[in-house]
Design an enzyme around this catalytic site. Structure first.
Site, PDB file in Angstrom:
ATOM      1  N   TYR A  33       0.828  -1.204   0.000  1.00 58.25           N
ATOM      2  CA  TYR A  33       0.000   0.000   0.000  1.00 58.25           C
ATOM      3  C   TYR A  33       0.857   1.246   0.000  1.00 58.25           C
ATOM      4  O   TYR A  33       2.069   1.185   0.208  1.00 58.25           O
ATOM      5  CB  TYR A  33      -0.961   0.001   1.201  1.00 58.25           C
ATOM      6  CG  TYR A  33      -0.341   0.359   2.533  1.00 58.25           C
ATOM      7  CD1 TYR A  33       0.449  -0.550   3.232  1.00 58.25           C
ATOM      8  CD2 TYR A  33      -0.532   1.615   3.093  1.00 58.25           C
ATOM      9  CE1 TYR A  33       1.016  -0.208   4.449  1.00 58.25           C
ATOM     10  CE2 TYR A  33       0.027   1.960   4.314  1.00 58.25           C
ATOM     11  CZ  TYR A  33       0.806   1.041   4.990  1.00 58.25           C
ATOM     12  OH  TYR A  33       1.371   1.387   6.191  1.00 58.25           O
ATOM     13  N   ARG A  52       8.199   4.194  -4.454  1.00 59.40           N
ATOM     14  CA  ARG A  52       8.305   3.218  -3.357  1.00 59.40           C
ATOM     15  C   ARG A  52       7.300   2.086  -3.544  1.00 59.40           C
ATOM     16  O   ARG A  52       7.596   0.927  -3.242  1.00 59.40           O
ATOM     17  CB  ARG A  52       8.087   3.917  -2.007  1.00 59.40           C
ATOM     18  CG  ARG A  52       8.312   2.997  -0.822  1.00 59.40           C
ATOM     19  CD  ARG A  52       8.276   3.736   0.500  1.00 59.40           C
ATOM     20  NE  ARG A  52       6.976   4.332   0.754  1.00 59.40           N
ATOM     21  CZ  ARG A  52       6.715   5.167   1.759  1.00 59.40           C
ATOM     22  NH1 ARG A  52       7.659   5.497   2.614  1.00 59.40           N
ATOM     23  NH2 ARG A  52       5.500   5.658   1.921  1.00 59.40           N
ATOM     24  N   ARG A 100      -7.505 -20.330  -2.249  1.00 57.09           N
ATOM     25  CA  ARG A 100      -6.504 -20.172  -1.204  1.00 57.09           C
ATOM     26  C   ARG A 100      -5.432 -21.275  -1.216  1.00 57.09           C
ATOM     27  O   ARG A 100      -5.745 -22.452  -1.102  1.00 57.09           O
ATOM     28  CB  ARG A 100      -7.188 -20.149   0.173  1.00 57.09           C
ATOM     29  CG  ARG A 100      -6.227 -19.815   1.306  1.00 57.09           C
ATOM     30  CD  ARG A 100      -6.931 -19.739   2.654  1.00 57.09           C
ATOM     31  NE  ARG A 100      -6.001 -19.347   3.709  1.00 57.09           N
ATOM     32  CZ  ARG A 100      -5.169 -20.181   4.310  1.00 57.09           C
ATOM     33  NH1 ARG A 100      -5.175 -21.470   4.007  1.00 57.09           N
ATOM     34  NH2 ARG A 100      -4.332 -19.734   5.245  1.00 57.09           N
ATOM     35  N   HIS A 102      -0.917 -21.179  -0.198  1.00 57.26           N
ATOM     36  CA  HIS A 102       0.112 -20.212   0.206  1.00 57.26           C
ATOM     37  C   HIS A 102       1.001 -19.738  -0.950  1.00 57.26           C
ATOM     38  O   HIS A 102       1.245 -18.550  -1.106  1.00 57.26           O
ATOM     39  CB  HIS A 102       0.982 -20.799   1.321  1.00 57.26           C
ATOM     40  CG  HIS A 102       0.290 -20.844   2.649  1.00 57.26           C
ATOM     41  ND1 HIS A 102      -0.847 -21.578   2.867  1.00 57.26           N
ATOM     42  CD2 HIS A 102       0.578 -20.242   3.824  1.00 57.26           C
ATOM     43  CE1 HIS A 102      -1.239 -21.427   4.122  1.00 57.26           C
ATOM     44  NE2 HIS A 102      -0.385 -20.615   4.728  1.00 57.26           N
ATOM     45  N   LYS A 146       6.413  -1.792   2.145  1.00 55.07           N
ATOM     46  CA  LYS A 146       5.166  -1.239   2.711  1.00 55.07           C
ATOM     47  C   LYS A 146       4.047  -2.240   2.445  1.00 55.07           C
ATOM     48  O   LYS A 146       3.212  -2.052   1.552  1.00 55.07           O
ATOM     49  CB  LYS A 146       4.872   0.146   2.105  1.00 55.07           C
ATOM     50  CG  LYS A 146       4.027   1.040   3.015  1.00 55.07           C
ATOM     51  CD  LYS A 146       4.173   2.488   2.633  1.00 55.07           C
ATOM     52  CE  LYS A 146       3.169   3.403   3.298  1.00 55.07           C
ATOM     53  NZ  LYS A 146       3.179   3.423   4.755  1.00 55.07           N
ATOM     54  N   GLU A 178      11.645   2.864  14.766  1.00 58.32           N
ATOM     55  CA  GLU A 178      10.772   3.895  14.188  1.00 58.32           C
ATOM     56  C   GLU A 178       9.436   3.877  14.909  1.00 58.32           C
ATOM     57  O   GLU A 178       9.224   3.078  15.825  1.00 58.32           O
ATOM     58  CB  GLU A 178      10.580   3.654  12.682  1.00 58.32           C
ATOM     59  CG  GLU A 178       9.916   2.333  12.355  1.00 58.32           C
ATOM     60  CD  GLU A 178       9.690   2.100  10.864  1.00 58.32           C
ATOM     61  OE1 GLU A 178       9.573   3.071  10.099  1.00 58.32           O
ATOM     62  OE2 GLU A 178       9.602   0.924  10.471  1.00 58.32           O
ATOM     63  N   LEU A 202      10.833   1.433   7.531  1.00 59.16           N
ATOM     64  CA  LEU A 202      10.331   1.925   6.250  1.00 59.16           C
ATOM     65  C   LEU A 202      11.078   3.217   5.927  1.00 59.16           C
ATOM     66  O   LEU A 202      11.204   4.101   6.795  1.00 59.16           O
ATOM     67  CB  LEU A 202       8.826   2.216   6.339  1.00 59.16           C
ATOM     68  CG  LEU A 202       8.234   2.654   4.998  1.00 59.16           C
ATOM     69  CD1 LEU A 202       8.072   1.440   4.080  1.00 59.16           C
ATOM     70  CD2 LEU A 202       6.905   3.354   5.181  1.00 59.16           C
TER      71      LEU A 202
HETATM   72  N1  PDD Z   1       2.685   5.290   7.332  1.00 53.88           N
HETATM   73  N2  PDD Z   1       7.272   4.080   9.156  1.00 53.88           N
HETATM   74  C1  PDD Z   1       6.151   3.359   9.083  1.00 53.88           C
HETATM   75  C2  PDD Z   1       6.110   2.030   9.738  1.00 53.88           C
HETATM   76  C3  PDD Z   1       5.029   3.869   8.378  1.00 53.88           C
HETATM   77  O1  PDD Z   1       3.912   3.148   8.297  1.00 53.88           O
HETATM   78  C4  PDD Z   1       5.101   5.153   7.790  1.00 53.88           C
HETATM   79  C5  PDD Z   1       3.953   5.748   7.025  1.00 53.88           C
HETATM   80  C6  PDD Z   1       6.312   5.875   7.918  1.00 53.88           C
HETATM   81  C7  PDD Z   1       6.475   7.242   7.304  1.00 53.88           C
HETATM   82  O2  PDD Z   1       6.526   7.154   5.905  1.00 53.88           O
HETATM   83  P1  PDD Z   1       6.059   8.362   4.971  1.00 53.88           P
HETATM   84  O3  PDD Z   1       6.842   9.537   5.394  1.00 53.88           O
HETATM   85  O4  PDD Z   1       6.416   7.901   3.612  1.00 53.88           O
HETATM   86  O5  PDD Z   1       4.586   8.551   5.185  1.00 53.88           O
HETATM   87  C8  PDD Z   1       7.369   5.312   8.593  1.00 53.88           C
HETATM   88  C9  PDD Z   1       1.545   5.673   6.554  1.00 53.88           C
HETATM   89  C10 PDD Z   1       1.264   7.117   6.580  1.00 53.88           C
HETATM   90  C11 PDD Z   1       0.368   4.831   6.953  1.00 53.88           C
HETATM   91  O6  PDD Z   1       0.582   3.700   7.396  1.00 53.88           O
HETATM   92  O7  PDD Z   1      -0.761   5.277   6.768  1.00 53.88           O
END
Ligand code: PDD
Length: 285
Positions: A33, A52, A100, A102, A146, A178, A202
């Site tokens: 996503y 990304r 389904r 895996h 992501k 983070e 991330l």
């Molecule tokens: N989340 N780290 C994680 C685990 C995240 O899920 C996100 C962003 C970030 C920051 O990334 P960016 O600056 O590209 O938004 C760091 C989004 C906003 C979400 O999960 O909705």
């Protein structure tokens, strides 16, 4: 006008959205996503978000079936049809529908769905700053993708909420990686410390833009190096970066005030630099 969805080339009311029961995103979290903000009717930082997205797809061997111009066009259509000037666009691509099992199916068509919603964020937090809670980082080892698998993040954020904190910062091997939906930065003696880019975080679009486009103009140094939560508690300033979070001052960590518990001057300058970036890119005065 208002929140809308996108599926199979159609823009639809959110209540109409239907996904296949055996979609692999639904059954395995097998998908990726992105989330981008809309300011003044324009998408901010869309190119790095879509870059990304392509990287996440490559890492999971999901074919990228939409080109960049197509992705841009769908974002613009959602903004135009919803009439939303300030909001957020969520998009996800799953590996698609298949009975389904895996392992990857032999033939499967990736499924793109998107939603647009108006912003509903408590802006006073950017002024006052927020508290964060340190929690164990219980996620898998590919946090650089992501992916839709967000249980570690969800459970961490819930712990923060229950402790009346805005965000949880996650600890792996004694180091702060983070936030659950943001990156974490501390300031110590005019040096910005943040966890290095690797498989355990991330690489935030906001983090990158702050480090590459805002910090150099402020004459500050950056150290991409891991630090402990004890070190963070002794910082001069701390803040979170993220698409929704923007530049969020952190004034306490697990109940302990950061410095005097007030928003610091460097954080304020970075907030201003970020506002300027948005204004420049989204055509605000
Ligand atoms: N989340 N780290 C994680 C685990 C995240 O899920 C996100 C962003 C970030 C920051 O990334 P960016 O600056 O590209 O938004 C760091 C989004 C906003 C979400 O999960 O909705």
């Amino acid at each position: 006008m208002g929140a809308l969805g996108y599926i199979d080339g159609r823009i639809v009311d959110l209540k109409e959205l239907v996904v296949a029961m055996e979609d692999r995103g639904y059954q395995f979290g097998d998908g990726v996503y992105e989330y981008a903000k809309v300011y003044n009717g324009k998408c901010f930082s869309l190119k790095p978000h879509i870059d990304r997205l392509y990287r996440s797809l490559r890492e999971l061997k999901i074919p990228a079936v939409f080109t960049y111009p197509e992705m841009e066009e769908i974002h613009e259509r959602l903004i135009a049809e919803s009439g939303i000037e300030n909001g957020g666009i969520y998009l996800q691509i799953t590996r698609g529908w298949a009975p389904r099992a895996h392992a990857f199916p032999d033939t499967v068509v990736p499924c793109l769905t998107m939603t647009i919603r108006p912003s509903a964020f408590d802006a006073s937090q950017w002024e006052t700053g927020v508290g964060v809670l340190a929690v164990p980082d219980e996620r898998w080892l590919r946090c650089d993708i992501k992916s839709l698998n967000l249980l570690g993040n969800v459970l961490g954020k819930q712990k923060a909420k229950e402790a009346h904190c805005y965000e949880a910062i996650m600890i792996r091997d004694n180091m702060v990686t983070e936030g659950t939906s943001s990156n974490f930065v501390i300031v110590k003696d005019e040096v910005l410390w943040t966890y290095p880019v690797c498989n355990l975080i991330l690489k935030g679009v906001t983090r990158t833009r702050v480090l590459e486009e805002i910090v150099p103009d402020l004459g500050l140094s950056v150290l991409e190096k891991a630090f402990t939560v004890e070190f963070a508690k002794g910082a001069d300033e701390a803040f979170l970066t993220g698409t929704t979070t923007e530049i969020m001052p952190v004034v306490s960590i697990s109940g302990k005030p950061v410095a005097d518990g007030k928003v610091g001057p460097i954080t304020r300058k970075i907030q201003k630099g970020y506002k300027d970036l948005i204004a420049k890119e989204c055509g605000l005065a």
